[in-house]
Write a protein that holds these residues in place. Structure first.
Motif, PDB file in Angstrom:
ATOM      1  N   SER A  59     -15.114 -37.519 -33.933  1.00  0.00           N
ATOM      2  CA  SER A  59     -16.610 -37.299 -34.890  1.00  0.00           C
ATOM      3  C   SER A  59     -16.239 -37.288 -35.865  1.00  0.00           C
ATOM      4  CB  SER A  59     -16.548 -36.219 -34.404  1.00  0.00           C
ATOM      5  OG  SER A  59     -15.798 -35.251 -34.881  1.00  0.00           O
ATOM      6  N   ASN A  60     -15.272 -38.170 -36.693  1.00  0.00           N
ATOM      7  CA  ASN A  60     -15.791 -38.831 -37.708  1.00  0.00           C
ATOM      8  C   ASN A  60     -15.817 -40.383 -38.118  1.00  0.00           C
ATOM      9  OD1 ASN A  60     -15.180 -36.586 -39.599  1.00  0.00           O
ATOM     10  ND2 ASN A  60     -12.455 -37.218 -39.295  1.00  0.00           N
ATOM     11  N   THR A  61     -16.057 -40.767 -36.533  1.00  0.00           N
ATOM     12  CA  THR A  61     -16.626 -42.221 -36.580  1.00  0.00           C
ATOM     13  C   THR A  61     -17.990 -42.755 -36.096  1.00  0.00           C
ATOM     14  OG1 THR A  61     -14.535 -43.242 -35.541  1.00  0.00           O
ATOM     15  CG2 THR A  61     -16.214 -44.325 -35.259  1.00  0.00           C
ATOM     16  N   ILE A  62     -18.097 -43.330 -37.378  1.00  0.00           N
ATOM     17  CA  ILE A  62     -19.606 -43.498 -36.548  1.00  0.00           C
ATOM     18  C   ILE A  62     -20.026 -44.783 -36.037  1.00  0.00           C
ATOM     19  CG2 ILE A  62     -22.222 -44.834 -37.898  1.00  0.00           C
ATOM     20  CD1 ILE A  62     -21.150 -43.554 -40.435  1.00  0.00           C
ATOM     21  N   TYR A  63     -20.929 -44.298 -34.529  1.00  0.00           N
ATOM     22  CA  TYR A  63     -20.451 -45.332 -33.826  1.00  0.00           C
ATOM     23  C   TYR A  63     -21.928 -46.147 -33.855  1.00  0.00           C
ATOM     24  CZ  TYR A  63     -16.895 -42.462 -31.450  1.00  0.00           C
ATOM     25  OH  TYR A  63     -15.765 -41.698 -31.756  1.00  0.00           O
ATOM     26  N   THR A  64     -21.843 -47.522 -33.328  1.00  0.00           N
ATOM     27  CA  THR A  64     -23.180 -48.459 -33.173  1.00  0.00           C
ATOM     28  C   THR A  64     -23.073 -48.195 -31.796  1.00  0.00           C
ATOM     29  OG1 THR A  64     -22.275 -49.951 -35.228  1.00  0.00           O
ATOM     30  CG2 THR A  64     -23.617 -50.439 -33.199  1.00  0.00           C
ATOM     31  N   VAL A  65     -24.434 -48.609 -30.909  1.00  0.00           N
ATOM     32  CA  VAL A  65     -24.757 -48.830 -29.575  1.00  0.00           C
ATOM     33  C   VAL A  65     -24.751 -50.329 -29.633  1.00  0.00           C
ATOM     34  CG1 VAL A  65     -26.870 -48.725 -27.969  1.00  0.00           C
ATOM     35  CG2 VAL A  65     -26.211 -46.671 -29.728  1.00  0.00           C
ATOM     36  N   PHE A  66     -24.332 -51.087 -28.959  1.00  0.00           N
ATOM     37  CA  PHE A  66     -23.754 -52.172 -28.046  1.00  0.00           C
ATOM     38  C   PHE A  66     -25.195 -53.221 -27.517  1.00  0.00           C
ATOM     39  CE2 PHE A  66     -19.625 -51.882 -29.967  1.00  0.00           C
ATOM     40  CZ  PHE A  66     -20.045 -52.751 -31.055  1.00  0.00           C
ATOM     41  N   ALA A  67     -24.741 -50.849 -26.084  1.00  0.00           N
ATOM     42  CA  ALA A  67     -25.558 -52.589 -24.876  1.00  0.00           C
ATOM     43  C   ALA A  67     -26.303 -50.380 -24.081  1.00  0.00           C
ATOM     44  CB  ALA A  67     -24.778 -52.831 -24.306  1.00  0.00           C
ATOM     45  N   LEU A  68     -27.317 -51.306 -23.395  1.00  0.00           N
ATOM     46  CA  LEU A  68     -27.665 -50.055 -22.274  1.00  0.00           C
ATOM     47  C   LEU A  68     -27.588 -50.283 -21.411  1.00  0.00           C
ATOM     48  CD1 LEU A  68     -30.869 -48.466 -24.441  1.00  0.00           C
ATOM     49  CD2 LEU A  68     -28.400 -47.879 -24.495  1.00  0.00           C
ATOM     50  N   GLY A  69     -26.665 -50.093 -20.502  1.00  0.00           N
ATOM     51  CA  GLY A  69     -26.597 -50.069 -18.640  1.00  0.00           C
ATOM     52  C   GLY A  69     -26.146 -49.223 -17.979  1.00  0.00           C
ATOM     53  N   PHE A  70     -25.591 -49.321 -16.571  1.00  0.00           N
ATOM     54  CA  PHE A  70     -24.871 -48.355 -15.718  1.00  0.00           C
ATOM     55  C   PHE A  70     -26.239 -47.894 -15.467  1.00  0.00           C
ATOM     56  CE2 PHE A  70     -22.797 -44.553 -15.247  1.00  0.00           C
ATOM     57  CZ  PHE A  70     -21.493 -44.748 -14.037  1.00  0.00           C
ATOM     58  N   ALA A  71     -26.468 -46.543 -15.812  1.00  0.00           N
ATOM     59  CA  ALA A  71     -27.641 -46.022 -15.280  1.00  0.00           C
ATOM     60  C   ALA A  71     -28.743 -46.272 -16.814  1.00  0.00           C
ATOM     61  CB  ALA A  71     -27.087 -45.283 -15.205  1.00  0.00           C
ATOM     62  N   PRO A  72     -30.065 -45.958 -16.214  1.00  0.00           N
ATOM     63  CA  PRO A  72     -30.500 -45.583 -17.904  1.00  0.00           C
ATOM     64  C   PRO A  72     -30.368 -44.883 -18.716  1.00  0.00           C
ATOM     65  CG  PRO A  72     -31.990 -45.626 -16.005  1.00  0.00           C
ATOM     66  CD  PRO A  72     -30.126 -45.403 -15.278  1.00  0.00           C
ATOM     67  N   GLY A  73     -30.647 -44.847 -19.775  1.00  0.00           N
ATOM     68  CA  GLY A  73     -30.518 -44.057 -21.431  1.00  0.00           C
ATOM     69  C   GLY A  73     -28.973 -44.634 -21.692  1.00  0.00           C
ATOM     70  N   PHE A  74     -27.779 -44.715 -20.366  1.00  0.00           N
ATOM     71  CA  PHE A  74     -26.234 -44.754 -20.258  1.00  0.00           C
ATOM     72  C   PHE A  74     -25.899 -45.465 -21.643  1.00  0.00           C
ATOM     73  CE2 PHE A  74     -22.138 -45.698 -20.635  1.00  0.00           C
ATOM     74  CZ  PHE A  74     -21.574 -44.148 -20.170  1.00  0.00           C
ATOM     75  N   ALA A  75     -25.933 -45.353 -22.963  1.00  0.00           N
ATOM     76  CA  ALA A  75     -25.544 -46.212 -24.299  1.00  0.00           C
ATOM     77  C   ALA A  75     -23.794 -46.756 -24.520  1.00  0.00           C
ATOM     78  CB  ALA A  75     -25.639 -45.659 -25.424  1.00  0.00           C
ATOM     79  N   PHE A  76     -23.603 -47.938 -24.402  1.00  0.00           N
ATOM     80  CA  PHE A  76     -22.073 -48.387 -24.745  1.00  0.00           C
ATOM     81  C   PHE A  76     -22.035 -48.764 -26.006  1.00  0.00           C
ATOM     82  CE2 PHE A  76     -22.938 -49.893 -20.559  1.00  0.00           C
ATOM     83  CZ  PHE A  76     -22.035 -49.003 -19.594  1.00  0.00           C
ATOM     84  N   MET A  77     -21.069 -47.494 -26.587  1.00  0.00           N
ATOM     85  CA  MET A  77     -21.226 -47.274 -28.546  1.00  0.00           C
ATOM     86  C   MET A  77     -19.560 -47.298 -28.576  1.00  0.00           C
ATOM     87  SD  MET A  77     -23.309 -43.849 -28.829  1.00  0.00           S
ATOM     88  CE  MET A  77     -22.621 -43.030 -27.153  1.00  0.00           C
ATOM     89  N   GLY A  78     -19.580 -48.020 -30.016  1.00  0.00           N
ATOM     90  CA  GLY A  78     -18.228 -48.848 -30.183  1.00  0.00           C
ATOM     91  C   GLY A  78     -17.914 -48.537 -31.367  1.00  0.00           C
ATOM     92  N   SER A  79     -16.989 -48.967 -32.444  1.00  0.00           N
ATOM     93  CA  SER A  79     -15.826 -48.304 -31.480  1.00  0.00           C
ATOM     94  C   SER A  79     -15.142 -47.879 -31.760  1.00  0.00           C
ATOM     95  CB  SER A  79     -14.756 -50.168 -31.973  1.00  0.00           C
ATOM     96  OG  SER A  79     -15.947 -51.280 -31.937  1.00  0.00           O
ATOM     97  N   LEU A  80     -14.641 -46.871 -30.929  1.00  0.00           N
ATOM     98  CA  LEU A  80     -13.632 -45.392 -30.754  1.00  0.00           C
ATOM     99  C   LEU A  80     -12.248 -45.709 -31.748  1.00  0.00           C
ATOM    100  CD1 LEU A  80     -13.810 -43.116 -29.124  1.00  0.00           C
ATOM    101  CD2 LEU A  80     -11.841 -44.044 -27.885  1.00  0.00           C
ATOM    102  N   ALA A  81     -11.947 -45.030 -31.987  1.00  0.00           N
ATOM    103  CA  ALA A  81     -10.886 -45.296 -33.272  1.00  0.00           C
ATOM    104  C   ALA A  81      -9.350 -45.255 -32.459  1.00  0.00           C
ATOM    105  CB  ALA A  81     -10.363 -43.519 -33.903  1.00  0.00           C
ATOM    106  N   ALA A  82      -8.785 -46.887 -32.844  1.00  0.00           N
ATOM    107  CA  ALA A  82      -8.073 -47.029 -32.073  1.00  0.00           C
ATOM    108  C   ALA A  82      -6.842 -46.328 -30.978  1.00  0.00           C
ATOM    109  CB  ALA A  82      -6.675 -48.214 -32.879  1.00  0.00           C
ATOM    110  N   HIS A  83      -6.942 -45.313 -32.193  1.00  0.00           N
ATOM    111  CA  HIS A  83      -5.280 -44.087 -31.234  1.00  0.00           C
ATOM    112  C   HIS A  83      -6.333 -43.075 -30.549  1.00  0.00           C
ATOM    113  CE1 HIS A  83      -1.721 -41.851 -31.824  1.00  0.00           C
ATOM    114  NE2 HIS A  83      -2.758 -40.881 -31.570  1.00  0.00           N
TER     115      HIS A  83
END
Length: 242
Positions: A132-156
């Motif tokens: 929850s402390n990370t600010i993510y960016t929506v890179f792409a929408l796909g797989f299903a309508p409205g499914f947002a691929f967000m990154g980048s997750l903390a490496a750990h």
């Protein structure tokens, strides 16, 4: 970028795919969106759709208004004029307000929460804090309508997809896989690691913007308790393991 980028590839009779980068990066989104804006201006009514993704921009055009060769020439001109390292406006103008996504992190709706924490040798509380402390960016929408691929997750918190996907994942399920996070907008199969659930409706055909998220959005998860989750209309039905 290397010398081979950007490059234009055929994507059918009425589309060209502009490949800008070789690898996914948080810094890709600004040049891609800047290029998309330029395409809107240049193609005008001949433009059917633009689909930005992690490293590419798909440009679909109306062949009744412009031929594929003419479209290709326009794109070549745009790329010649548009220096990708200088096209993005200053950071302050590229970053809009952060879109907060309330999440109830709980093993009842996030059955992989404890497993991921164990695998990473951290507590569930630490996992929630990292996520929850990370600010993510929506890179792409796909797989299903409205499914947002967000990154980048903390490496750990990087974890692989599940070997066997669940047959049905509940809408709103917040999950992680690789260096990405996402929230399932509808009932669907899913192989990501589910760690919580949001009460927000992520896809609604009756809204002007059907998808709650748009490419380029900045998103931050906000931990909430069960009471607040229910007040916001969340579905507390436990997620089945399969």
């Amino acid at each position: 970028m290397t010398n081979q980028f950007p490059k234009i590839e055929s994507a059918g009779l009425n589309a060209w795919l502009i490949r800008l980068f070789a690898e996914i990066s948080d810094t890709n989104i600004a040049p891609i969106m800047s290029l998309a804006q330029k395409c809107k201006c240049v193609f005008n009514t001949a433009l059917i759709d633009l689909t930005p993704s992690y490293t590419t921009l798909l440009v679909e055009f109306d062949v009744l208004q412009i031929t594929p060769n003419q479209a290709h020439l326009k794109l070549q001109t745009i790329l010649t004029e548009l220096s990708l390292t200088e096209s993005a406006p200053p950071t302050s103008s590229m970053t809009g307000p952060i879109k907060e996504l309330p999440v109830w992190y709980d093993t009842r709706v996030g059955p992989d929460l404890m497993h991921v924490a164990y695998e990473k040798s951290i507590s569930c509380e630490q996992l929630i804090e990292l996520h929850s402390n990370t600010i993510y960016t929506v890179f792409a929408l796909g797989f299903a309508p409205g499914f947002a691929f967000m990154g980048s997750l903390a490496a750990h918190l990087e974890v692989p997809r599940k070997t066997t996907p669940r047959q049905q994942v509940y809408p709103g399920s917040v999950a992680i896989a690789g260096r990405q996070t996402a929230a399932y907008p509808t009932y669907s199969p899913g192989g990501w690691n589910i760690i919580g659930r949001t009460p927000i409706t992520l896809f609604d055909r009756n809204r002007k913007h059907m998808s709650y998220f748009q490419i380029g959005d900045r998103v931050q998860m906000v931990p909430i308790d069960q009471h607040y989750f229910l007040n916001l209309g969340g579905n507390p039905t436990p997620q089945k393991d399969r």
